[in-house]
Design a protein around this motif. Sequence first.
Motif, mmCIF file in Angstrom:
data_model
loop_
_atom_site.group_PDB
_atom_site.id
_atom_site.type_symbol
_atom_site.label_atom_id
_atom_site.label_comp_id
_atom_site.label_asym_id
_atom_site.label_seq_id
_atom_site.Cartn_x
_atom_site.Cartn_y
_atom_site.Cartn_z
ATOM 1 N N SER B 151 0.842 -1.201 0.000
ATOM 2 C CA SER B 151 0.000 0.000 0.000
ATOM 3 C C SER B 151 0.870 1.242 0.000
ATOM 4 C CB SER B 151 -0.859 0.040 1.266
ATOM 5 O OG SER B 151 -1.575 -1.150 1.387
ATOM 6 N N PRO B 152 0.533 2.210 -0.836
ATOM 7 C CA PRO B 152 1.295 3.468 -0.788
ATOM 8 C C PRO B 152 1.022 4.182 0.539
ATOM 9 C CG PRO B 152 -0.530 3.630 -2.348
ATOM 10 C CD PRO B 152 -0.528 2.221 -1.848
ATOM 11 N N VAL B 153 2.062 4.632 1.209
ATOM 12 C CA VAL B 153 1.869 5.277 2.519
ATOM 13 C C VAL B 153 2.415 6.689 2.579
ATOM 14 C CG1 VAL B 153 1.715 3.180 3.916
ATOM 15 C CG2 VAL B 153 3.960 4.128 3.365
ATOM 16 N N ASN B 178 0.765 4.181 9.496
ATOM 17 C CA ASN B 178 -0.255 4.292 8.434
ATOM 18 C C ASN B 178 -0.646 2.907 7.944
ATOM 19 O OD1 ASN B 178 0.019 7.016 8.519
ATOM 20 N ND2 ASN B 178 1.162 7.232 6.611
ATOM 21 N N ALA B 179 0.377 2.095 7.690
ATOM 22 C CA ALA B 179 0.120 0.778 7.108
ATOM 23 C C ALA B 179 -0.547 -0.159 8.108
ATOM 24 C CB ALA B 179 1.438 0.165 6.627
ATOM 25 N N SER B 233 -0.952 -13.569 21.494
ATOM 26 C CA SER B 233 -0.199 -12.525 20.791
ATOM 27 C C SER B 233 -0.139 -12.850 19.303
ATOM 28 C CB SER B 233 1.226 -12.425 21.351
ATOM 29 O OG SER B 233 1.954 -13.598 21.064
ATOM 30 N N PHE B 234 0.134 -11.825 18.532
ATOM 31 C CA PHE B 234 0.390 -12.055 17.107
ATOM 32 C C PHE B 234 1.485 -11.099 16.651
ATOM 33 C CE2 PHE B 234 -2.917 -8.818 17.192
ATOM 34 C CZ PHE B 234 -2.565 -7.933 16.190
ATOM 35 N N THR B 235 2.156 -11.498 15.587
ATOM 36 C CA THR B 235 3.252 -10.685 15.056
ATOM 37 C C THR B 235 2.847 -10.115 13.711
ATOM 38 O OG1 THR B 235 4.888 -12.058 16.148
ATOM 39 C CG2 THR B 235 5.662 -10.703 14.318
ATOM 40 N N MET B 236 2.901 -8.804 13.638
ATOM 41 C CA MET B 236 2.617 -8.139 12.382
ATOM 42 C C MET B 236 3.952 -7.787 11.726
ATOM 43 S SD MET B 236 -0.089 -5.060 11.802
ATOM 44 C CE MET B 236 0.432 -4.406 13.323
ATOM 45 N N ARG B 237 4.036 -8.052 10.435
ATOM 46 C CA ARG B 237 5.280 -7.764 9.722
ATOM 47 C C ARG B 237 4.990 -6.733 8.639
ATOM 48 N NH1 ARG B 237 10.223 -10.616 8.626
ATOM 49 N NH2 ARG B 237 10.979 -10.328 6.499
ATOM 50 N N MET B 238 5.853 -5.752 8.545
ATOM 51 C CA MET B 238 5.679 -4.718 7.526
ATOM 52 C C MET B 238 6.954 -4.583 6.708
ATOM 53 S SD MET B 238 3.509 -2.044 9.774
ATOM 54 C CE MET B 238 4.119 -2.744 11.284
#
Lengths: 274, 284
Positions: B151-153, B178-179, B233-238
């Motif tokens: 996604s453009p941020v 933003n993402a 818990s969860f892991t978000m990756r960007m």
Amino acid sequence: MSAPMTTLHGFVPAWEIDANDHWNTAFYLRSFQYASERFAEEAGLPASPPQVLHTRFFRELRHQKTFTVESHRIDTAQSGYDALHLMRDQTTGKVAAASLEMRAGLPPVIEEFDATNYAPRSLPVGPDTPVDATEMLRDGRATVSHAGVLRPDDFDAEGRLLSHAIHMRVSEGNSHLWHHVDVTPDDFYGRGLGRAIVEHKLSRHGAAKPGMAIRQVSYFDNFGGKSVGLTHQVEDLTTGAVLSIIRTTTLVLDLKARKSVALPDDLIQRLNRA
Amino acid sequence: MFDRLKRTESAVVSYSGAVKRWECDRNGHMNVQFYVRAFQMASEVLATLVLGENPGTQSSDLRHYRFHGELFSGEAMHIQSSRIADGEFAGWVLHRMFKGARLSATAIERPAYPVEGLPACRPEALEKALPRGLSPTAERAGGLSDTLSASPVGVLRPSELDHHGAVQWNALTALCSNASHGFLEQIGLTADWVNTSNCNRMAVEMSIARHGLGAAGDTVAIRAGIADVASRSFTMRMEVVHGVTAAPLATVEQLCLVVDLESRKPVMVPEFVRTAAARYGMGS
């Protein structure tokens, strides 16, 4: 140089408000620097920051307030400064803050303006001299209240450090100086007292550059009665060269009565121990 | 070398500051990008004293954060830094951010400057900074499913760069916000869900790995996904990439707890997060 000129129109946005709901001091300084540069430009001088900006605060500006700054050439021999900038609440016309500046090269005064009401009260006129703080740091009278890095957006287009960026280091370090003498926010707010800067002087010394690591050495230099004097010397961390000095006079306030009161004895004792 | 800074027996004070109101979120806490900025400044202060000049954002390429206690508007904080002498992270730098005597956050970084002159940390000081729920996968660029689009941020502005023209760590973190908000909304962690369940996510751990410098005017895009899910818990990756070339700029991983806002205790990860992990997870 004749009649006063309006050198700035401004507004207090929500995102420049402090934890205490007042406009942060840094943004008064930013406004005075804008006004000062506009004034210099009108006189045919470069739009650069003044060597000294000596400010007194009279009334707080809060969210959404609009204001104007009017600037006057004043008699240097009489006041020790070259120009005066008055920040007025646009609604009431009352002066919220006044800043005197030292700037060489302004044209002579043509129209007299009485600056007496805005003259320095607790801090001496003129630039402050750097001090070698080694001894004071060693014996605990001073502390390093801030260490950090200057970023590109702390500078103007010619690479000069902005006044509000310098003051922001005071915002970073002020609490650390109080902590250094074991005075916590609760020592003031817990007994219904507050603190307000009523006088402020910024003196510029050495040149800085983006990316420079800095430290700020701070100490109390005058206290007792109803006010406390603080000095913050910003230095190049690598060489120790002094970049600027900010001195402030902070008034002790009874927050309910909105009146200045004497600094409590136990706090004086703690300041004396430093 | 560190004589101009305050120091303790096992650390130097590499940064000190205060929380400004405009750095705080709606809930009054200091936003994560300002923790990141403070740790980066600490790193650059140390690097400057060791190298004689400031390498800027390139003082490190990998930093791992843990968050222990929130900072609020008006509060003062400082960072104590030491060398990690032993173990898996020997040669790295430990930064501990304190609010008074209370630990607020930690970071360990792989330094791009010599650290022999730094005092060694005590083992107990390191304990609360060690990675707990995040694996070191942030170090590697890529990895999320190819089915995910980036996604453009935003666009990198001059004010977001350091004195060498590289994007600052805190600016990258702000773009990740933003993402992450958009991604979580998309998978069902919406404002409505927060209001109905009275639960929300809370980031307790984060890794940032830098792969590129960025430049003013670069458009930036972020591909977000779920890298791992545990019971609570969860892991978000960007994956932060150049908006046009897709050249990797950084990888950010955040370990989030799902917390009951009343009891302030972690609860089970909702099913929609597990579904998203299956759809958008690593290599799926």
